[in-house]
Design an enzyme around this catalytic site. Structure first.
Site, PDB file in Angstrom:
ATOM      1  N   HIS A  60       0.794  -1.231   0.000  1.00 24.58           N
ATOM      2  CA  HIS A  60       0.000   0.000   0.000  1.00 24.58           C
ATOM      3  C   HIS A  60       0.828   1.283   0.000  1.00 24.58           C
ATOM      4  O   HIS A  60       0.317   2.348  -0.295  1.00 24.58           O
ATOM      5  CB  HIS A  60      -0.936   0.028   1.213  1.00 24.58           C
ATOM      6  CG  HIS A  60      -0.237   0.322   2.511  1.00 24.58           C
ATOM      7  ND1 HIS A  60       0.409  -0.650   3.237  1.00 24.58           N
ATOM      8  CD2 HIS A  60      -0.072   1.479   3.202  1.00 24.58           C
ATOM      9  CE1 HIS A  60       0.939  -0.104   4.317  1.00 24.58           C
ATOM     10  NE2 HIS A  60       0.676   1.178   4.331  1.00 24.58           N
ATOM     11  N   ARG A  61       2.124   1.197   0.297  1.00 24.57           N
ATOM     12  CA  ARG A  61       2.901   2.428   0.440  1.00 24.57           C
ATOM     13  C   ARG A  61       3.142   3.086  -0.915  1.00 24.57           C
ATOM     14  O   ARG A  61       3.387   2.400  -1.921  1.00 24.57           O
ATOM     15  CB  ARG A  61       4.237   2.144   1.127  1.00 24.57           C
ATOM     16  CG  ARG A  61       4.099   1.812   2.603  1.00 24.57           C
ATOM     17  CD  ARG A  61       5.460   1.582   3.254  1.00 24.57           C
ATOM     18  NE  ARG A  61       6.279   2.779   3.160  1.00 24.57           N
ATOM     19  CZ  ARG A  61       6.184   3.822   3.986  1.00 24.57           C
ATOM     20  NH1 ARG A  61       5.288   3.803   4.958  1.00 24.57           N
ATOM     21  NH2 ARG A  61       6.970   4.870   3.845  1.00 24.57           N
TER      22      ARG A  61
END
Length: 387
Positions: free
Chosen positions: A208-209
């Site tokens: 998700h980063r």
């Protein structure tokens, strides 16, 4: 513990990890806790269901923040928090970690001369490309009581000139969160069945980063390596809404065909799957901590980490690309021997009583109006979880 007036301790948060890590503290504070949710994670999957699952009281919600740029999130939350704290002044403010919500809460407390507690103080990646690094450094400069999770976190703060009497070594609240919310054996078995995976027979991944999702080349590399691993073991990927949008925008949806893709999971569901994964692959900071309690190996896909404690035994740090696959195969090749060794190790993040220590510090400070003296007590390591 001395009783505090109702709603006298403001817990400012805005993301799922903050909800998880402040749940036990909120429970211990009881009616004295007042949750203020900035809405940084604003949809039902990313936040709403967590409130219900964790049994948290209904927060005061801020508006117009979720999905906005970083500067807008911080400034909009700060303006609303300043108004809220002016109208209904708390005795202390608690922020956790390094989110935009935490920085806004810290700035609002400082502006109104309110005692500020920073839970999970002293983490450092020394990576200025990471927005969270700037957030956590700023919060630590503003905080009156810095709750360091590990001795290394405390040393970071002292090396930066933070007075020792402002630093408390508490352990990390993630330990009690994992122990409290890990499902029982039968419930974990029920979680695996719909995915057609067996204990120790799959990889669990999360991505998700921005460093992995906003660069199409990095995203392609991560998904490609996960797909290659899936030729050996099923790879379960709970898909963050932001990640799904980036995959679609980059034209990479076919890369998901080899993976077992699920919707975002509740916290207990994720822990249940993580407990039996042969390996985890993730760019999450929280997962780096959780695997040390669960006793599972982890490949961290990031440019840097602020949690070196996990790297000593439980995790390896790699960049997206071939390094990911090589590290994963090496750890998988160690099989049950590695998992058994990790399961016997204590977590470096404490003994599962961090929230109780922080609640006692809050009570003492809010009741007396003075800052607590540092105890200097090193929290014992957490005991391994039962099978």
């Amino acid at each position: 513990m001395t009783a505090l007036p109702p709603r006298s301790i403001a817990l400012v948060l805005g993301t799922r990890p903050e909800l998880v890590k402040l749940t036990e503290l909120s429970r211990l504070l009881g009616p004295a806790a007042r949750l203020v949710h900035t809405g940084q994670h604003f949809d039902e999957d990313m936040s709403g269901r967590f409130l219900t699952e964790l049994g948290l009281p209904e927060p005061t919600y801020l508006t117009g923040i979720g999905g906005r740029p970083r500067a807008v999130q911080i400034s909009a939350a700060l303006a609303q928090l300043d108004d809220l704290f002016t109208r209904d002044r708390p005795r202390a403010v608690v922020v956790q970690g390094d989110t935009n919500a935490a920085l806004a809460g810290a700035l609002a407390a400082n502006a109104r001369d309110l005692p500020l507690f920073h839970v999970e103080a002293g983490l450092r990646s020394h990576d200025r490309a990471m927005p969270e690094e700037h957030n956590r450094v700023l919060i630590d400069r503003l905080a009156d009581v810095l709750c360091a999770a590990t001795p290394a976190n405390r040393e970071n703060l002292l090396a930066e000139g933070v007075p020792a009497d402002r630093v408390e070594l508490t352990g990390n609240t993630v330990v009690e969160a994992v122990c409290a919310h890990l499902p029982g054996a039968r419930e974990r078995e029920a979680l695996l069945a719909p995915l057609a995976v067996a204990p120790d027979g799959y990889v669990l991944a999360t991505v998700h980063r921005p460093e992995n999702t906003d660069d199409p080349a990095a995203l392609r590399a991560v998904l490609g390596e996960l797909a290659a691993l899936a030729r050996t073991l099923p790879v379960v990927l709970p898909l963050h809404p932001r990640t799904r949008a980036r995959i679609e925008a980059a034209g990479l949806t076919e890369a998901l065909d080899a993976l077992v893709v699920t919707s975002p999971l509740g916290y207990a569901e994720f822990l249940g799957l993580a407990r039996h994964a042969a390996l985890l692959v993730s760019d999450s900071g929280g997962v780096q901590e959780e695997t040390t309690v669960l006793g599972r190996p982890l490949v961290v896909v990031r440019n840097s980490t602020e949690r070196p404690e996990a790297m000593a035994d439980f995790a390896v740090l790699v960049r997206p690309g071939a390094e990911l696959g090589a590290a994963a195969r090496e750890l998988l090749g160690q099989g049950a021997a590695l998992r058994d060794r990790l399961a016997a190790l204590p977590s470096p993040f404490g003994d599962g009583h961090a929230s109780r220590r922080i609640a006692a510090l809050l009570t003492r400070t809010a009741a007396s109006g003075t800052g607590p003296a540092a105890s200097g007590t090193v929290p014992p390591a957490a005991r391994p979880l039962a099978a």
